[in-house]
Design a protein around this motif. Structure first.
Motif, mmCIF file in Angstrom:
data_model
loop_
_atom_site.group_PDB
_atom_site.id
_atom_site.type_symbol
_atom_site.label_atom_id
_atom_site.label_comp_id
_atom_site.label_asym_id
_atom_site.label_seq_id
_atom_site.Cartn_x
_atom_site.Cartn_y
_atom_site.Cartn_z
ATOM 1 N N ARG A 17 0.836 -1.202 0.000
ATOM 2 C CA ARG A 17 0.000 0.000 0.000
ATOM 3 C C ARG A 17 0.868 1.248 0.000
ATOM 4 N NH1 ARG A 17 -0.513 1.101 5.827
ATOM 5 N NH2 ARG A 17 0.304 -0.714 6.806
ATOM 6 N N VAL A 18 0.333 2.278 -0.605
ATOM 7 C CA VAL A 18 1.007 3.572 -0.663
ATOM 8 C C VAL A 18 0.531 4.394 0.531
ATOM 9 C CG1 VAL A 18 1.360 5.664 -2.020
ATOM 10 C CG2 VAL A 18 1.113 3.462 -3.169
ATOM 11 N N VAL A 19 1.478 4.993 1.241
ATOM 12 C CA VAL A 19 1.135 5.786 2.419
ATOM 13 C C VAL A 19 1.761 7.171 2.319
ATOM 14 C CG1 VAL A 19 0.800 3.839 3.973
ATOM 15 C CG2 VAL A 19 3.064 4.791 3.717
ATOM 16 N N LEU A 31 5.860 16.646 2.910
ATOM 17 C CA LEU A 31 4.973 15.559 2.516
ATOM 18 C C LEU A 31 5.723 14.631 1.576
ATOM 19 C CD1 LEU A 31 1.863 17.729 1.582
ATOM 20 C CD2 LEU A 31 2.233 16.507 3.715
ATOM 21 N N GLY A 32 5.615 13.337 1.809
ATOM 22 C CA GLY A 32 6.274 12.365 0.952
ATOM 23 C C GLY A 32 5.450 11.095 0.834
ATOM 24 N N LEU A 33 5.796 10.271 -0.133
ATOM 25 C CA LEU A 33 5.105 9.006 -0.357
ATOM 26 C C LEU A 33 6.035 7.842 -0.094
ATOM 27 C CD1 LEU A 33 3.362 9.735 -3.769
ATOM 28 C CD2 LEU A 33 2.252 9.565 -1.541
ATOM 29 N N LYS A 74 -7.213 6.034 -5.044
ATOM 30 C CA LYS A 74 -6.158 6.147 -4.032
ATOM 31 C C LYS A 74 -5.465 7.502 -4.130
ATOM 32 C CE LYS A 74 -3.519 4.627 -0.740
ATOM 33 N NZ LYS A 74 -4.028 4.483 0.621
ATOM 34 N N MET A 75 -5.263 7.981 -5.364
ATOM 35 C CA MET A 75 -4.627 9.279 -5.562
ATOM 36 C C MET A 75 -5.463 10.383 -4.909
ATOM 37 S SD MET A 75 -3.211 11.052 -9.041
ATOM 38 C CE MET A 75 -4.715 11.665 -9.740
#
Length: 99
Positions: A17-19, A31-33, A74-75
């Motif tokens: 999963r992307v957080v 902010l980062g992914l 999700k985006m």
């Protein structure tokens, strides 16, 4: 002869999963992914984008759009979370204890 009972264990596989990650500072918020891969840890997907030095939200949006494997849904969720975090940071003046 009686056949032994079989137990079927239905384990739901946890998916990658992307957080959204953030760094809360007095004069900036970063902010980062990251991508969390079960059993392997976390992989950075982007550098940290710092607000208000630059438009971190736009940079985050561009990064997400460049990753076609991240769904539109999700985006939108991640960008809404980023908006909420930036707004909270602005309202608090960068001070976590001011609320």
């Amino acid at each position: 002869m009686e056949e032994p009972q079989r137990q079927v264990v239905n384990q739901q596989e946890e998916k990658a999963r992307v957080v959204l990650k953030f760094v809360w500072m007095e004069k900036n918020i970063g902010l980062g992914l990251d991508q969390h891969v079960p059993g392997h840890g976390t992989i950075p997907l982007s550098p940290y984008f710092f607000w208000p030095r630059k438009d971190a939200w736009e940079e985050l949006k561009s990064t997400l759009e460049a990753k076609p494997w991240i769904s539109q849904k999700k985006m939108i969720i991640l960008l809404n979370q980023a908006t909420d975090i930036i707004n909270l940071w602005q309202q608090s003046g960068g001070n976590l204890t001011s609320q």
